[in-house]
Scaffold this motif. Structure first.
Motif, mmCIF file in Angstrom:
data_model
loop_
_atom_site.group_PDB
_atom_site.id
_atom_site.type_symbol
_atom_site.label_atom_id
_atom_site.label_comp_id
_atom_site.label_asym_id
_atom_site.label_seq_id
_atom_site.Cartn_x
_atom_site.Cartn_y
_atom_site.Cartn_z
ATOM 1 N N ALA A 1 0.886 -1.476 0.252
ATOM 2 C CA ALA A 1 0.019 0.049 -0.187
ATOM 3 C C ALA A 1 1.245 1.299 0.072
ATOM 4 O O ALA A 1 1.286 1.180 0.653
ATOM 5 C CB ALA A 1 -1.038 -0.004 1.058
ATOM 6 N N ASP A 2 0.442 2.654 -0.178
ATOM 7 C CA ASP A 2 1.011 3.370 -0.673
ATOM 8 C C ASP A 2 1.105 4.278 0.406
ATOM 9 O O ASP A 2 0.396 3.727 1.647
ATOM 10 C CB ASP A 2 -0.120 4.527 -1.639
ATOM 11 N N ASP A 3 1.984 5.361 1.227
ATOM 12 C CA ASP A 3 1.937 5.923 2.116
ATOM 13 C C ASP A 3 0.139 6.471 2.623
ATOM 14 O O ASP A 3 0.672 5.922 4.023
ATOM 15 C CB ASP A 3 2.910 6.718 2.070
ATOM 16 N N ALA A 4 -0.655 7.424 1.797
ATOM 17 C CA ALA A 4 -1.493 7.733 2.099
ATOM 18 C C ALA A 4 -2.764 6.785 3.544
ATOM 19 O O ALA A 4 -3.380 6.664 3.572
ATOM 20 C CB ALA A 4 -2.198 8.165 0.716
ATOM 21 N N ALA A 5 -2.448 5.317 2.585
ATOM 22 C CA ALA A 5 -3.572 4.411 2.671
ATOM 23 C C ALA A 5 -3.144 3.609 3.870
ATOM 24 O O ALA A 5 -3.497 3.362 4.778
ATOM 25 C CB ALA A 5 -3.483 2.377 1.412
ATOM 26 N N LEU A 6 -1.847 3.456 4.129
ATOM 27 C CA LEU A 6 -1.372 3.254 5.403
ATOM 28 C C LEU A 6 -1.490 4.473 6.842
ATOM 29 O O LEU A 6 -1.331 4.352 7.872
ATOM 30 C CB LEU A 6 0.043 2.691 5.536
ATOM 31 N N LEU A 7 -1.075 5.546 6.116
ATOM 32 C CA LEU A 7 -1.733 6.424 7.172
ATOM 33 C C LEU A 7 -3.228 6.478 7.658
ATOM 34 O O LEU A 7 -3.669 6.597 8.604
ATOM 35 C CB LEU A 7 -1.091 7.908 7.002
ATOM 36 N N ALA B 1 -6.771 5.681 11.542
ATOM 37 C CA ALA B 1 -8.637 4.870 12.125
ATOM 38 C C ALA B 1 -8.634 4.101 12.998
ATOM 39 O O ALA B 1 -9.031 3.567 14.293
ATOM 40 C CB ALA B 1 -8.342 4.065 11.149
ATOM 41 N N GLU B 2 -7.261 3.760 13.384
ATOM 42 C CA GLU B 2 -7.314 3.159 14.900
ATOM 43 C C GLU B 2 -6.100 3.174 15.678
ATOM 44 O O GLU B 2 -4.664 2.254 15.565
ATOM 45 C CB GLU B 2 -6.749 1.376 14.504
ATOM 46 N N PRO B 3 -6.782 4.450 16.503
ATOM 47 C CA PRO B 3 -5.062 4.779 16.617
ATOM 48 C C PRO B 3 -4.430 4.129 18.188
ATOM 49 O O PRO B 3 -2.861 4.631 18.589
ATOM 50 C CB PRO B 3 -5.478 6.609 17.223
ATOM 51 N N GLN B 4 -5.317 3.684 18.375
ATOM 52 C CA GLN B 4 -4.612 2.979 19.888
ATOM 53 C C GLN B 4 -3.864 1.767 19.173
ATOM 54 O O GLN B 4 -3.154 1.148 20.768
ATOM 55 C CB GLN B 4 -6.148 2.204 21.215
ATOM 56 N N ARG B 5 -3.979 1.208 18.260
ATOM 57 C CA ARG B 5 -3.030 -0.519 17.981
ATOM 58 C C ARG B 5 -1.719 0.533 17.324
ATOM 59 O O ARG B 5 -1.277 -0.706 17.345
ATOM 60 C CB ARG B 5 -4.125 -1.314 16.938
ATOM 61 N N TYR B 6 -1.773 1.192 17.145
ATOM 62 C CA TYR B 6 -0.272 1.750 16.772
ATOM 63 C C TYR B 6 0.489 2.854 17.479
ATOM 64 O O TYR B 6 0.817 4.530 17.212
ATOM 65 C CB TYR B 6 -0.538 2.347 14.891
ATOM 66 N N THR B 7 -0.067 3.368 18.644
ATOM 67 C CA THR B 7 0.274 4.313 19.610
ATOM 68 C C THR B 7 1.404 3.171 20.201
ATOM 69 O O THR B 7 1.373 2.090 20.253
ATOM 70 C CB THR B 7 -0.366 4.206 20.524
ATOM 71 N N ALA B 8 2.891 3.618 20.878
ATOM 72 C CA ALA B 8 3.557 3.213 21.691
ATOM 73 C C ALA B 8 3.527 3.610 22.879
ATOM 74 O O ALA B 8 3.075 4.957 22.717
ATOM 75 C CB ALA B 8 5.391 3.876 20.845
ATOM 76 N N PRO B 9 3.283 2.576 23.327
ATOM 77 C CA PRO B 9 3.247 2.973 25.216
ATOM 78 C C PRO B 9 3.437 3.858 26.267
ATOM 79 O O PRO B 9 5.007 4.275 25.626
ATOM 80 C CB PRO B 9 3.004 1.163 25.752
ATOM 81 N N ALA B 10 3.110 4.450 26.596
ATOM 82 C CA ALA B 10 3.670 5.341 28.257
ATOM 83 C C ALA B 10 4.917 4.350 28.564
ATOM 84 O O ALA B 10 5.109 3.539 28.399
ATOM 85 C CB ALA B 10 3.064 5.977 29.140
ATOM 86 N N ARG B 11 6.099 5.047 28.298
ATOM 87 C CA ARG B 11 7.198 4.565 29.203
ATOM 88 C C ARG B 11 8.470 5.131 30.259
ATOM 89 O O ARG B 11 7.887 6.413 30.444
ATOM 90 C CB ARG B 11 8.775 4.368 28.008
ATOM 91 N N LEU B 12 9.121 4.523 31.040
ATOM 92 C CA LEU B 12 9.707 5.223 31.876
ATOM 93 C C LEU B 12 11.405 4.631 32.116
ATOM 94 O O LEU B 12 11.218 3.376 31.691
ATOM 95 C CB LEU B 12 9.119 5.308 33.045
ATOM 96 N N LEU C 1 4.778 6.819 10.899
ATOM 97 C CA LEU C 1 5.018 5.725 9.628
ATOM 98 C C LEU C 1 6.181 5.266 9.673
ATOM 99 O O LEU C 1 5.909 3.928 9.204
ATOM 100 C CB LEU C 1 4.537 6.627 8.118
ATOM 101 N N ALA C 2 7.288 5.845 10.264
ATOM 102 C CA ALA C 2 8.515 4.124 9.648
ATOM 103 C C ALA C 2 8.351 3.743 10.793
ATOM 104 O O ALA C 2 9.052 2.642 10.255
ATOM 105 C CB ALA C 2 10.049 5.752 9.446
ATOM 106 N N ALA C 3 8.305 4.212 11.343
ATOM 107 C CA ALA C 3 7.869 3.714 12.590
ATOM 108 C C ALA C 3 6.833 2.129 12.711
ATOM 109 O O ALA C 3 7.491 0.889 12.927
ATOM 110 C CB ALA C 3 8.260 3.730 14.029
ATOM 111 N N ALA C 4 6.556 2.151 12.055
ATOM 112 C CA ALA C 4 4.696 1.214 12.345
ATOM 113 C C ALA C 4 4.889 0.690 10.511
ATOM 114 O O ALA C 4 3.680 0.224 10.712
ATOM 115 C CB ALA C 4 3.893 2.220 12.315
ATOM 116 N N ARG C 5 5.460 1.386 9.863
ATOM 117 C CA ARG C 5 5.652 0.723 8.294
ATOM 118 C C ARG C 5 5.162 -0.528 7.982
ATOM 119 O O ARG C 5 4.157 -1.272 7.363
ATOM 120 C CB ARG C 5 6.660 1.106 7.124
ATOM 121 N N ALA C 6 5.710 -1.240 8.974
ATOM 122 C CA ALA C 6 5.873 -3.159 8.733
ATOM 123 C C ALA C 6 4.764 -3.733 8.893
ATOM 124 O O ALA C 6 3.888 -4.932 9.160
ATOM 125 C CB ALA C 6 7.233 -3.508 9.201
#
Length: 284
Positions: free
Chosen positions: A113-119, A124-135, A233-238
């Motif tokens: 898919a192109d970048d627009a489709a990936l974004l 559309a599902e930000p909770q799925r592609y959100t890195a958790p809080a870290r400490l 996008l770079a971190a979530a692309r794969a």
């Protein structure tokens, strides 16, 4: 009657159309004997495959035996289907379903898919592609088995640290480093146990606290926190590409099953009308 007038007759038109459809069906239907045909291409393919397994060019007798085995397998499959042996075997049914599902999935568009489709998918599902809080933290261990009262020992370490002692010179050896960089709380649960991780959630930065773990008591200081963040996008692309491909395969199966349901509907005539209507609403 001229031939032009003859062609205008409905019966003649029906016969011509029937003959055309019969000819088209004969052209496009699969050849039922294709699997039994032995031609030069099949012989050569068998020769190469057998040679690869044997490690040498097969003799004519070896080649003939391999071809005979393949044809006998096809004969037995046909006879088993003719006898209905495939109908009541749950393993065969499951395997057929799996193969058909794979065939449907293979029809999906799996081009990257192109970048627009990936974004669009990420957003559309930000909770799925959100890195958790870290400490990040520093922990000084008072190990069980080395201290009569590990918690009291950890409190002594904390008092020394608050007075300016170097963390590197305090505490007992343990399985993890004293200084731990930014990582999710779930990682700490895996390292020290859920009780330790739970204590970190509300701990203020820069102060020493006493926390119990599965290996002892710790003097712990939270050094830094990083909030949860939507992955670039770079971190979530794969992951996005893999998820989108899986969705496309699932959609291909869904559409194929809808076609099958229309072509082969369930027979609900023996059910009460209300129940039959409710089942039809669910796509039976």
């Amino acid at each position: 009657m001229t031939w032009r007038a003859l062609l205008r007759e409905p019966l003649v038109q029906f016969l011509v159309l029937g003959l055309a459809l019969f000819a088209l069906h004969a052209r496009v239907r699969p050849d039922p004997d294709a699997n039994m045909r032995v031609d030069l291409a099949r012989v050569e393919a068998a020769r190469q495959g057998l040679g690869a397994r044997l490690g040498h060019a097969p003799a004519d007798a070896e080649l003939a035996a391999a071809l005979r085995e393949a044809l006998d397998d096809e004969r037995m499959v046909r006879e088993a289907v003719r006898l209905g042996l495939d109908r009541d075997d749950p393993i065969v049914r499951r395997r057929l379903i799996q193969k058909l599902r794979l065939a449907y999935e293979s029809s999906a568009d799996l081009d990257p898919a192109d970048d627009a489709a990936l974004l669009a998918q990420r957003d559309a599902e930000p909770q799925r592609y959100t890195a958790p809080a870290r400490l990040a933290l520093t922990q000084i261990l008072a190990a069980r088995g080395r201290h009569a009262e590990p918690e009291a020992a950890a409190r002594e370490f904390a008092r020394a640290l608050e007075a300016g002692a170097d963390p590197a010179g305090l505490g007992d050896p343990g399985p993890h480093a004293r200084r731990l960089g930014l990582r999710p709380v779930a990682d700490y649960a895996g390292m020290f146990g859920p009780e330790f991780a739970a204590a970190l959630e509300g701990m203020p930065e820069g102060t020493w606290s006493i926390v119990q773990s599965k290996i002892g008591a710790h003097a712990v200081r939270v050094d830094a926190r990083a909030p949860a963040e939507l992955l670039p996008l770079a971190a979530a692309r794969a992951r996005l590409q893999a998820d989108l491909a899986e969705r496309r395969r699932a959609e291909a199966v869904r559409l194929a099953l809808e076609d099958l349901r229309r072509a082969d509907p369930a027979d609900l005539r023996e059910l009460p009308p209300d129940l039959a209507a409710a089942l039809r609403e669910h796509g039976l």
